[in-house]
Design a protein around this motif. Sequence first.
Motif, PDB file in Angstrom:
ATOM      1  N   ALA A 109       0.830  -1.206   0.000  1.00 34.90           N
ATOM      2  CA  ALA A 109       0.000   0.000   0.000  1.00 34.90           C
ATOM      3  C   ALA A 109       0.864   1.256   0.000  1.00 34.90           C
ATOM      4  O   ALA A 109       0.570   2.232  -0.694  1.00 34.90           O
ATOM      5  CB  ALA A 109      -0.932  -0.003   1.211  1.00 34.90           C
ATOM      6  N   GLY A 110       1.942   1.232   0.797  1.00 37.54           N
ATOM      7  CA  GLY A 110       2.844   2.377   0.832  1.00 37.54           C
ATOM      8  C   GLY A 110       3.507   2.599  -0.515  1.00 37.54           C
ATOM      9  O   GLY A 110       3.639   3.750  -0.972  1.00 37.54           O
ATOM     10  N   SER A 111       3.919   1.530  -1.157  1.00 36.60           N
ATOM     11  CA  SER A 111       4.526   1.634  -2.485  1.00 36.60           C
ATOM     12  C   SER A 111       3.511   2.150  -3.506  1.00 36.60           C
ATOM     13  O   SER A 111       3.854   2.934  -4.396  1.00 36.60           O
ATOM     14  CB  SER A 111       5.058   0.269  -2.929  1.00 36.60           C
ATOM     15  N   GLY A 112       2.263   1.705  -3.368  1.00 36.82           N
ATOM     16  CA  GLY A 112       1.212   2.193  -4.257  1.00 36.82           C
ATOM     17  C   GLY A 112       0.974   3.687  -4.091  1.00 36.82           C
ATOM     18  O   GLY A 112       0.780   4.414  -5.067  1.00 36.82           O
ATOM     19  N   ALA A 113       0.989   4.158  -2.838  1.00 33.51           N
ATOM     20  CA  ALA A 113       0.823   5.586  -2.571  1.00 33.51           C
ATOM     21  C   ALA A 113       1.968   6.385  -3.170  1.00 33.51           C
ATOM     22  O   ALA A 113       1.773   7.470  -3.738  1.00 33.51           O
ATOM     23  CB  ALA A 113       0.733   5.834  -1.070  1.00 33.51           C
ATOM     24  N   LEU A 114       3.173   5.840  -3.055  1.00 29.01           N
ATOM     25  CA  LEU A 114       4.349   6.500  -3.625  1.00 29.01           C
ATOM     26  C   LEU A 114       4.223   6.621  -5.140  1.00 29.01           C
ATOM     27  O   LEU A 114       4.444   7.698  -5.722  1.00 29.01           O
ATOM     28  CB  LEU A 114       5.595   5.695  -3.265  1.00 29.01           C
ATOM     29  N   SER A 115       3.851   5.535  -5.789  1.00 29.00           N
ATOM     30  CA  SER A 115       3.700   5.551  -7.247  1.00 29.00           C
ATOM     31  C   SER A 115       2.540   6.441  -7.685  1.00 29.00           C
ATOM     32  O   SER A 115       2.594   7.076  -8.745  1.00 29.00           O
ATOM     33  CB  SER A 115       3.483   4.122  -7.766  1.00 29.00           C
ATOM     34  N   THR A 116       1.481   6.510  -6.862  1.00 30.58           N
ATOM     35  CA  THR A 116       0.351   7.376  -7.172  1.00 30.58           C
ATOM     36  C   THR A 116       0.778   8.841  -7.141  1.00 30.58           C
ATOM     37  O   THR A 116       0.397   9.637  -8.019  1.00 30.58           O
ATOM     38  CB  THR A 116      -0.796   7.157  -6.173  1.00 30.58           C
ATOM     39  N   ALA A 117       1.568   9.212  -6.132  1.00 26.40           N
ATOM     40  CA  ALA A 117       2.073  10.590  -6.048  1.00 26.40           C
ATOM     41  C   ALA A 117       2.888  10.937  -7.283  1.00 26.40           C
ATOM     42  O   ALA A 117       2.828  12.066  -7.794  1.00 26.40           O
ATOM     43  CB  ALA A 117       2.907  10.763  -4.784  1.00 26.40           C
ATOM     44  N   LEU A 118       3.654   9.973  -7.770  1.00 27.72           N
ATOM     45  CA  LEU A 118       4.446  10.182  -8.982  1.00 27.72           C
ATOM     46  C   LEU A 118       3.529  10.508 -10.164  1.00 27.72           C
ATOM     47  O   LEU A 118       3.769  11.466 -10.910  1.00 27.72           O
ATOM     48  CB  LEU A 118       5.271   8.931  -9.259  1.00 27.72           C
ATOM     49  N   GLN A 119       2.461   9.728 -10.342  1.00 27.03           N
ATOM     50  CA  GLN A 119       1.569   9.930 -11.482  1.00 27.03           C
ATOM     51  C   GLN A 119       0.775  11.231 -11.358  1.00 27.03           C
ATOM     52  O   GLN A 119       0.575  11.940 -12.347  1.00 27.03           O
ATOM     53  CB  GLN A 119       0.619   8.738 -11.612  1.00 27.03           C
ATOM     54  N   VAL A 120       0.305  11.539 -10.147  1.00 30.94           N
ATOM     55  CA  VAL A 120      -0.413  12.804  -9.946  1.00 30.94           C
ATOM     56  C   VAL A 120       0.534  13.974 -10.211  1.00 30.94           C
ATOM     57  O   VAL A 120       0.156  14.981 -10.813  1.00 30.94           O
ATOM     58  CB  VAL A 120      -0.999  12.883  -8.525  1.00 30.94           C
ATOM     59  N   GLY A 121       1.798  13.838  -9.757  1.00 28.18           N
ATOM     60  CA  GLY A 121       2.782  14.878 -10.024  1.00 28.18           C
ATOM     61  C   GLY A 121       3.005  15.070 -11.509  1.00 28.18           C
ATOM     62  O   GLY A 121       3.094  16.205 -11.998  1.00 28.18           O
ATOM     63  N   ASN A 122       3.110  13.967 -12.245  1.00 29.48           N
ATOM     64  CA  ASN A 122       3.256  14.055 -13.703  1.00 29.48           C
ATOM     65  C   ASN A 122       2.116  14.861 -14.315  1.00 29.48           C
ATOM     66  O   ASN A 122       2.333  15.778 -15.108  1.00 29.48           O
ATOM     67  CB  ASN A 122       3.264  12.654 -14.312  1.00 29.48           C
ATOM     68  N   ALA A 123       0.877  14.489 -13.958  1.00 31.79           N
ATOM     69  CA  ALA A 123      -0.299  15.149 -14.535  1.00 31.79           C
ATOM     70  C   ALA A 123      -0.368  16.618 -14.126  1.00 31.79           C
ATOM     71  O   ALA A 123      -0.674  17.490 -14.943  1.00 31.79           O
ATOM     72  CB  ALA A 123      -1.569  14.420 -14.101  1.00 31.79           C
ATOM     73  N   LEU A 124      -0.091  16.893 -12.850  1.00 31.02           N
ATOM     74  CA  LEU A 124      -0.143  18.270 -12.359  1.00 31.02           C
ATOM     75  C   LEU A 124       0.902  19.139 -13.054  1.00 31.02           C
ATOM     76  O   LEU A 124       0.607  20.258 -13.493  1.00 31.02           O
ATOM     77  CB  LEU A 124       0.091  18.282 -10.842  1.00 31.02           C
ATOM     78  N   GLY A 125       2.128  18.617 -13.180  1.00 32.70           N
ATOM     79  CA  GLY A 125       3.186  19.390 -13.814  1.00 32.70           C
ATOM     80  C   GLY A 125       2.902  19.681 -15.269  1.00 32.70           C
ATOM     81  O   GLY A 125       3.088  20.806 -15.744  1.00 32.70           O
ATOM     82  N   VAL A 126       2.439  18.656 -15.999  1.00 32.19           N
ATOM     83  CA  VAL A 126       2.128  18.849 -17.408  1.00 32.19           C
ATOM     84  C   VAL A 126       1.006  19.877 -17.570  1.00 32.19           C
ATOM     85  O   VAL A 126       1.031  20.717 -18.490  1.00 32.19           O
ATOM     86  CB  VAL A 126       1.733  17.507 -18.069  1.00 32.19           C
ATOM     87  N   ALA A 127       0.008  19.856 -16.671  1.00 35.60           N
ATOM     88  CA  ALA A 127      -1.092  20.817 -16.748  1.00 35.60           C
ATOM     89  C   ALA A 127      -0.601  22.232 -16.479  1.00 35.60           C
ATOM     90  O   ALA A 127      -0.899  23.166 -17.237  1.00 35.60           O
ATOM     91  CB  ALA A 127      -2.185  20.429 -15.757  1.00 35.60           C
ATOM     92  N   VAL A 128       0.155  22.423 -15.394  1.00 35.70           N
ATOM     93  CA  VAL A 128       0.594  23.762 -15.003  1.00 35.70           C
ATOM     94  C   VAL A 128       1.594  24.325 -16.013  1.00 35.70           C
ATOM     95  O   VAL A 128       1.438  25.455 -16.503  1.00 35.70           O
ATOM     96  CB  VAL A 128       1.223  23.738 -13.589  1.00 35.70           C
ATOM     97  N   ILE A 129       2.633  23.560 -16.328  1.00 35.20           N
ATOM     98  CA  ILE A 129       3.644  24.026 -17.270  1.00 35.20           C
ATOM     99  C   ILE A 129       3.057  24.145 -18.676  1.00 35.20           C
ATOM    100  O   ILE A 129       3.437  25.030 -19.453  1.00 35.20           O
ATOM    101  CB  ILE A 129       4.875  23.090 -17.270  1.00 35.20           C
TER     102      ILE A 129
END
Length: 485
Positions: free
Chosen positions: A411-431
């Motif tokens: 579950a912890g690893s899943g949360a870590l990977s989820t943060a990575l994907q949300v970060g990808n989407a957020l960065g692409v949207a903002v930039i």
Amino acid sequence: MTTEATTAQSAQADRSGPGSATLLVVVLPVFMVSLDFFIVNVAVPSITKDLHASSAAIQFLVAGYGLAYASMLITGGRLGDIVGRRRMYIIGLVLFTAASLLCGVAPNSGSLVVGRILQGLAAAMMSPQALALVNILFTGAARAKAFAFYGLAVGLGGVLGQLVGGLLIQADIAGLDWRSCFLINLPFGIVALVALPRLVAESKAPERSRLDLVGSLLLAIALTAVILPLVEGREQHWPLWSWILLGAAAPLLAVFALHQNHVQGSGGSPLISLGLFRERSFTVGIVTELVYFSSSASFFLILAIYLQQGCGLDALEAGLLALPIGLGFLVSSIYASKLAAKLGRQVLALGAAVQIVGLLALHLLVSHVGVTGELAELAPALLVYGLGSGLVMAPLVSVVLSRVSPQHAGAGSGALSTALQVGNALGVAVIGIIFYGKLDHASPTAGLGVFATAFNSALVYLTLFSAAVVALVQFLPGSRSDTSG
């Protein structure tokens, strides 16, 4: 053979961890997932032409994979805790390989989109297991090195995606064109499927538990409300539905958290224990990772657009020009665990600071080179940026998971990977808003030089993201053990 997670750990107590062959087979599918995420961007023009795909189909080709992947990562990690991490890894790998075959032989854009969504779901089953297995099977200094190798696999998959895609399409092996970008997963998948049962011991959480289906559904809906508008909003000029979903995201996440608290309070097994977030290394590490990957993913996107649409390079030429990033990343990743053992959390700050130097140098060089100058002059700045990336990625994973108990490893690893994907989407949207805003508001006489201007404007904000990583690192626990395992 099947063992409890604690047994798997104790079996390794007298040595630092299993051999390099085990580590390689654990991270190989993760490399496949990372490569596949980026390689499709290179194949889009050929897919559009060959399948006569509409713009909507192309958008879902990219968004469907990312959305399925991100929304199911924590559930995939929890399933590994419950039914066995090696078992879930193998199931996910079989599905990912089969979905890659489906994509490679897709007769139309509809079946290709279905294949991509299946790839995303399969990737969500695999990625958390890889992190969890590394965290459980390796101890001490070997764990830090294993995390560094994991980070290297993820990073190189992203860096090499464009280059590998360009090479495959240009080679046009057996007339496969873009299809080889998906079919290349088959030999890797088969090798991993043969080796995993032989080299990796089974492990699972010690207590008997069931999957929280309601929690899984709530989380999938909440993450869809976050990621879908970020991925599709700008492309569709931010329609009303995108704002409605973004507005609903926070309440949906709150409902999910309340449900998890209720399940745990009633003696059940929550999808993710909220107690994990009481550990500062986990909470601050998750936020740091989200911010870091907001910068990383968007940087590769705007670099590719600047080089290809602005400077007129093809996909292969752009991939070759980006090679210094991969070289820098490879070199610094090799030494990241040693530096982490000496510097502790500050190795992350050092890496982000080196990235800032690379971004500022790139800003100055792009101002000079524009779109008609000698692009080789950008190589030193790209190399420095890659050096900084390697110093952040691998130690960051170790920091976030360093104090996660074996029963919550998935579950912890899943949360870590989820943060990575949300970060990808957020960065692409903002930039993306900043980058395309410059393009959209440029005068008709600006010419291709506007791509250099837009790229440089985005670089300023990417520098701020890296500066935020430096600041966030100071809130992480100061013990060196957090980065050395």
